[in-house]
Design a protein around this motif. Structure first.
Motif, PDB file in Angstrom:
ATOM      1  N   LEU A   5       0.809  -1.219   0.000  1.00 20.90           N
ATOM      2  CA  LEU A   5       0.000   0.000   0.000  1.00 20.90           C
ATOM      3  C   LEU A   5       0.842   1.269   0.000  1.00 20.90           C
ATOM      4  CD1 LEU A   5      -2.875  -0.820   2.525  1.00 20.90           C
ATOM      5  CD2 LEU A   5      -3.024  -0.652   0.038  1.00 20.90           C
ATOM      6  N   LEU A   6       2.048   1.186   0.541  1.00 21.72           N
ATOM      7  CA  LEU A   6       2.876   2.393   0.672  1.00 21.72           C
ATOM      8  C   LEU A   6       4.145   2.328  -0.169  1.00 21.72           C
ATOM      9  CD1 LEU A   6       2.531   3.007   4.525  1.00 21.72           C
ATOM     10  CD2 LEU A   6       1.095   3.857   2.662  1.00 21.72           C
ATOM     11  N   LYS A   7       4.151   1.484  -1.188  1.00 19.01           N
ATOM     12  CA  LYS A   7       5.326   1.359  -2.050  1.00 19.01           C
ATOM     13  C   LYS A   7       5.679   2.715  -2.660  1.00 19.01           C
ATOM     14  CE  LYS A   7       7.241  -1.324  -5.889  1.00 19.01           C
ATOM     15  NZ  LYS A   7       6.971  -2.387  -6.901  1.00 19.01           N
ATOM     16  N   GLY A   8       6.933   3.128  -2.485  1.00 22.86           N
ATOM     17  CA  GLY A   8       7.399   4.396  -3.038  1.00 22.86           C
ATOM     18  C   GLY A   8       7.104   5.603  -2.181  1.00 22.86           C
ATOM     19  N   LYS A   9       6.406   5.418  -1.053  1.00 20.43           N
ATOM     20  CA  LYS A   9       6.057   6.556  -0.198  1.00 20.43           C
ATOM     21  C   LYS A   9       7.097   6.745   0.907  1.00 20.43           C
ATOM     22  CE  LYS A   9       1.091   6.547  -1.055  1.00 20.43           C
ATOM     23  NZ  LYS A   9       1.148   7.781  -1.872  1.00 20.43           N
ATOM     24  N   ARG A  10       7.277   8.031   1.286  1.00 20.26           N
ATOM     25  CA  ARG A  10       8.298   8.405   2.249  1.00 20.26           C
ATOM     26  C   ARG A  10       7.669   9.150   3.418  1.00 20.26           C
ATOM     27  NH1 ARG A  10      10.976   9.963  -3.088  1.00 20.26           N
ATOM     28  NH2 ARG A  10       9.573  11.751  -2.987  1.00 20.26           N
ATOM     29  N   GLY A  11       8.214   8.947   4.625  1.00 22.39           N
ATOM     30  CA  GLY A  11       7.590   9.612   5.748  1.00 22.39           C
ATOM     31  C   GLY A  11       8.478   9.809   6.959  1.00 22.39           C
ATOM     32  N   GLY A  35       6.851   1.209   2.505  1.00 25.87           N
ATOM     33  CA  GLY A  35       7.206   2.595   2.756  1.00 25.87           C
ATOM     34  C   GLY A  35       8.592   2.732   3.369  1.00 25.87           C
ATOM     35  N   THR A  36       9.214   3.890   3.153  1.00 29.19           N
ATOM     36  CA  THR A  36      10.486   4.213   3.792  1.00 29.19           C
ATOM     37  C   THR A  36      10.277   5.436   4.671  1.00 29.19           C
ATOM     38  OG1 THR A  36      11.168   5.556   1.897  1.00 29.19           O
ATOM     39  CG2 THR A  36      11.895   3.258   1.942  1.00 29.19           C
ATOM     40  N   PHE A  37      11.095   5.561   5.711  1.00 26.03           N
ATOM     41  CA  PHE A  37      10.843   6.636   6.665  1.00 26.03           C
ATOM     42  C   PHE A  37      12.060   6.939   7.523  1.00 26.03           C
ATOM     43  CE2 PHE A  37       9.280   2.526   8.106  1.00 26.03           C
ATOM     44  CZ  PHE A  37       9.994   2.334   9.280  1.00 26.03           C
ATOM     45  N   VAL A  38      11.972   8.089   8.147  1.00 28.59           N
ATOM     46  CA  VAL A  38      12.913   8.509   9.176  1.00 28.59           C
ATOM     47  C   VAL A  38      12.226   8.333  10.513  1.00 28.59           C
ATOM     48  CG1 VAL A  38      13.946  10.571  10.230  1.00 28.59           C
ATOM     49  CG2 VAL A  38      14.270  10.116   7.794  1.00 28.59           C
ATOM     50  N   LEU A  39      12.944   7.841  11.500  1.00 30.08           N
ATOM     51  CA  LEU A  39      12.446   7.739  12.872  1.00 30.08           C
ATOM     52  C   LEU A  39      12.963   8.916  13.685  1.00 30.08           C
ATOM     53  CD1 LEU A  39      13.152   3.953  13.517  1.00 30.08           C
ATOM     54  CD2 LEU A  39      10.869   4.990  13.338  1.00 30.08           C
ATOM     55  N   THR A  40      12.114   9.452  14.559  1.00 32.58           N
ATOM     56  CA  THR A  40      12.564  10.551  15.400  1.00 32.58           C
ATOM     57  C   THR A  40      11.898  10.493  16.763  1.00 32.58           C
ATOM     58  OG1 THR A  40      12.860  12.959  15.520  1.00 32.58           O
ATOM     59  CG2 THR A  40      10.795  12.165  14.572  1.00 32.58           C
ATOM     60  N   ASN A  41      12.632  10.961  17.745  1.00 30.26           N
ATOM     61  CA  ASN A  41      12.118  11.079  19.105  1.00 30.26           C
ATOM     62  C   ASN A  41      13.011  12.061  19.841  1.00 30.26           C
ATOM     63  OD1 ASN A  41      10.459  10.594  21.339  1.00 30.26           O
ATOM     64  ND2 ASN A  41      10.455   8.373  20.992  1.00 30.26           N
ATOM     65  N   ALA A  42      12.546  12.507  21.007  1.00 27.45           N
ATOM     66  CA  ALA A  42      13.370  13.380  21.836  1.00 27.45           C
ATOM     67  C   ALA A  42      14.578  12.598  22.340  1.00 27.45           C
ATOM     68  CB  ALA A  42      12.559  13.919  22.999  1.00 27.45           C
ATOM     69  N   LYS A  87      10.151  14.891  -1.222  1.00 30.32           N
ATOM     70  CA  LYS A  87       9.138  15.356  -0.284  1.00 30.32           C
ATOM     71  C   LYS A  87       8.509  14.193   0.493  1.00 30.32           C
ATOM     72  CE  LYS A  87       7.758  19.671  -2.548  1.00 30.32           C
ATOM     73  NZ  LYS A  87       6.583  20.478  -2.990  1.00 30.32           N
ATOM     74  N   ILE A  88       7.783  14.562   1.533  1.00 26.75           N
ATOM     75  CA  ILE A  88       7.210  13.600   2.478  1.00 26.75           C
ATOM     76  C   ILE A  88       5.773  13.239   2.080  1.00 26.75           C
ATOM     77  CG2 ILE A  88       6.673  13.199   4.917  1.00 26.75           C
ATOM     78  CD1 ILE A  88       9.690  13.580   4.231  1.00 26.75           C
ATOM     79  N   ASP A  89       5.431  11.956   2.231  1.00 29.16           N
ATOM     80  CA  ASP A  89       4.076  11.488   1.934  1.00 29.16           C
ATOM     81  C   ASP A  89       3.243  11.231   3.182  1.00 29.16           C
ATOM     82  OD1 ASP A  89       4.240  11.088  -1.068  1.00 29.16           O
ATOM     83  OD2 ASP A  89       5.899   9.812  -0.421  1.00 29.16           O
ATOM     84  N   PHE A  90       3.902  10.907   4.306  1.00 31.30           N
ATOM     85  CA  PHE A  90       3.131  10.606   5.512  1.00 31.30           C
ATOM     86  C   PHE A  90       3.928  10.976   6.759  1.00 31.30           C
ATOM     87  CE2 PHE A  90       5.435   6.727   4.375  1.00 31.30           C
ATOM     88  CZ  PHE A  90       6.053   6.381   5.579  1.00 31.30           C
TER      89      PHE A  90
END
Length: 270
Positions: A5-11, A35-42, A87-90
């Motif tokens: 469902l998220l093939k090619g989407k970035r977030g 999907g591919t993404f960056v993880l973030t937290n404090a 650019k970001i998708d999600f």
């Protein structure tokens, strides 16, 4: 069953702490759906959790960021687009914290410095995240931004304390910013009102175990799990929900619209 469902989407996924967190389950599910993404937290949350393990498992890059800091968020957005290649998708905002709850202060005896800090982390940060994305023109058209909430924003749960106020504010931000993001950028903004879920944060609420059992008996379909919430979130990130925006979506097995269940009635008849 996987559908790409998220093939090619970035977030960007905020708030993954450990394997009990909804953000963690969402990251795993997004990865499985292509999907591919960056993880973030404090930084402090990262020291407490296992985010490095999740990053290794999903091939994600970690960018530490304090979601209450505009400077950190601007850096996060810029670096995420650089790392992901566009650019970001999600975006998932899965952040919440009450210092009053942590310190055992009741709703009628708040320390307002604690209240302000919790509001900034739990609610205003959602506006800061979206403002950073908006100003950088970082979102693709038909992108999707989701934040996690709870129905204490509409109904009173005494031990949920000032987090109830934070969630009400969060939901209002989704509607207000959702208008501008939709009108000008064709980006969706929604909140998911999830069942009480035994995450690390959730279990910090007084009487949580009793309440989760009560909710299970009240909900015709039973409580929604963290994994089920992750799967629902993925549908909102996908192209199958392009016209869903500015909504508070209850994902709670029917709890929110059940007056009383037969199980609860029976428990008072014994």
């Amino acid at each position: 069953m996987l559908f790409n469902l998220l093939k090619g989407k970035r977030g960007i996924i905020f708030g993954a702490l450990d394997e009990n967190s909804i953000a963690w389950k969402t990251a795993e599910t997004v990865h499985a759906e292509g999907g591919t993404f960056v993880l973030t937290n404090a930084p402090i949350a990262m020291r407490m959790g296992k985010i490095n393990e999740l990053a290794e498992k999903t091939g994600a890059t970690i960018i530490p960021a304090d979601a209450t800091s505009e400077e950190d968020l601007e850096n996060l957005v810029a670096k995420s687009m650089e790392i992901l290649g566009g650019k970001i998708d999600f975006v998932l905002h899965a952040i919440g914290m009450s210092v009053n709850v942590r310190k055992g202060r009741s709703y009628t005896d708040q320390k307002y410095d604690f209240t302000s800090k919790g509001w900034d982390v739990s609610a205003l940060s959602f506006h800061k995240v979206m403002q950073s994305l908006y100003k950088a023109d970082a979102m693709n058209e038909w992108g999707s931004i989701v934040a996690l909430t709870y129905m204490a924003a509409q109904r009173t749960f005494p031990d949920y304390n000032d987090m109830a106020d934070n969630k009400a504010y969060l939901e209002s931000i989704a509607r207000s910013f959702g208008y501008f993001f939709g009108k000008e950028k064709k980006v969706r903004v929604n909140t998911i009102s999830q069942s009480p879920t035994p995450t690390t944060a959730g279990q910090g609420v007084k009487g949580f175990n009793s309440f989760i059992n009560y909710a299970e008996k009240m909900s015709p379909l039973g409580n929604a799990t963290a994994q089920e919430c992750a799967e629902y979130t993925v549908t909102l990130f996908s192209d199958y929900t392009k016209k869903v925006t500015m909504q508070n979506l209850f994902h709670d097995g029917g709890f929110s619209t059940t007056g009383v269940s037969q199980e609860i009635v029976d428990s008072f008849s014994e």
